[in-house]
Design a protein around this motif. Sequence first.
Motif, short mmCIF file in Angstrom:
data_model
loop_
_atom_site.label_atom_id
_atom_site.label_comp_id
_atom_site.label_asym_id
_atom_site.label_seq_id
_atom_site.Cartn_x
_atom_site.Cartn_y
_atom_site.Cartn_z
N SER A 89 0.83 -1.09 0.13
CA SER A 89 0.03 -0.11 0.00
C SER A 89 1.02 1.43 0.11
N ARG A 90 0.25 2.36 -0.17
CA ARG A 90 1.11 3.70 -0.04
C ARG A 90 0.13 4.66 0.40
N ILE A 91 0.63 5.66 1.32
CA ILE A 91 -0.12 6.67 1.93
C ILE A 91 -0.80 7.72 0.78
N LEU A 92 -2.03 7.85 0.55
CA LEU A 92 -2.61 8.96 -0.34
C LEU A 92 -2.67 10.14 0.21
N GLU A 93 -3.01 10.13 1.38
CA GLU A 93 -3.46 11.39 2.32
C GLU A 93 -3.19 11.12 3.66
N VAL A 94 -2.48 12.10 4.33
CA VAL A 94 -2.58 11.90 5.97
C VAL A 94 -2.69 13.49 6.55
N ARG A 95 -3.72 13.51 7.53
CA ARG A 95 -3.94 14.78 8.24
C ARG A 95 -4.13 14.21 9.76
N PRO A 96 -3.04 14.00 10.80
CA PRO A 96 -2.96 13.58 11.75
C PRO A 96 -4.08 14.63 12.63
N PRO A 97 -4.82 14.26 13.36
CA PRO A 97 -5.36 12.75 13.84
C PRO A 97 -6.65 12.53 13.37
N VAL A 98 -7.04 13.20 12.18
CA VAL A 98 -8.44 13.03 11.86
C VAL A 98 -8.69 12.52 10.35
N ARG A 99 -7.59 12.13 9.44
CA ARG A 99 -7.67 11.60 8.09
C ARG A 99 -6.74 10.85 7.83
N LEU A 100 -6.77 9.70 7.32
CA LEU A 100 -5.65 8.55 6.87
C LEU A 100 -6.41 8.06 5.67
N VAL A 101 -5.48 8.06 4.45
CA VAL A 101 -6.08 7.48 3.19
C VAL A 101 -4.87 6.69 2.69
N PHE A 102 -5.17 5.47 2.13
CA PHE A 102 -4.11 4.57 1.45
C PHE A 102 -4.62 3.57 0.53
N SER A 103 -3.87 3.51 -0.32
CA SER A 103 -4.24 2.60 -1.43
C SER A 103 -4.63 1.21 -0.88
N TRP A 104 -5.48 0.42 -1.83
CA TRP A 104 -6.05 -0.86 -1.43
C TRP A 104 -5.60 -1.81 -2.49
N GLY A 105 -4.74 -2.62 -2.69
CA GLY A 105 -4.92 -3.47 -3.84
C GLY A 105 -4.24 -3.09 -5.14
N ALA A 106 -4.05 -3.95 -6.12
CA ALA A 106 -3.52 -3.68 -7.13
C ALA A 106 -4.52 -3.03 -8.16
N ALA A 107 -6.21 -3.07 -7.87
CA ALA A 107 -6.97 -2.42 -8.95
C ALA A 107 -7.09 -1.09 -8.68
N GLY A 108 -6.41 -0.32 -7.93
CA GLY A 108 -6.39 1.06 -7.70
C GLY A 108 -7.22 1.53 -6.80
#
Length: 180
Positions: A89-108
């Motif tokens: 996976s990779r971090i797509l967005e991070v705003r501690p401590p209220v938002r975390l978005v990361f990639s999920w799997g090979a399908a995007g």
Amino acid sequence: MTAATKAAPDAYAAVTEPATLTIRRLLPAPVERVWAYLTEAELRRRWLADGVMDLSQDARFELVWRNDSLSTPTDPRPEGFPVEHRMESRILEVRPPVRLVFSWGAAGGSVAFDLTPMEGGTLLTVTHRRLAERDAMLSVSAGWHIHLDVLAARLSETPMPSFWSGWKRLKDEYAGRLPD
């Protein structure tokens, strides 16, 4: 909400847009504690998956699931599931401590965690995008649901539900709840 509470209708994931599931839970802990359970490997492995995260934009990391450790020894893993599952996976967005978005799997696909302070705890909203196939939606819905049940139990320090029997029951329930 405590782990012992039966799942209320609002505890279930819902299809909120095409190929997107959203599940919301009021967790019995402040935002900072829930954030720690999302981002610190030692705590995250106790309810979801292991893997050290560097909380910076585009940082790569690996999630490692060992769901047998979330179940009782008498609750066997369903056929077709490995003892261990790994995902890059990779971090797509991070705003501690209220938002975390990361990639999920090979399908995007991606998973977003949004934390909102509420009276009595934290509202956690999990949004999982790019689940085009119904079978994937059923499996992922049941997975997020039972993983969040385990997280709620960890946060409230109450007995955990057994992972695999809960997942199987929830997958059947979601088959009747999600659109065809």
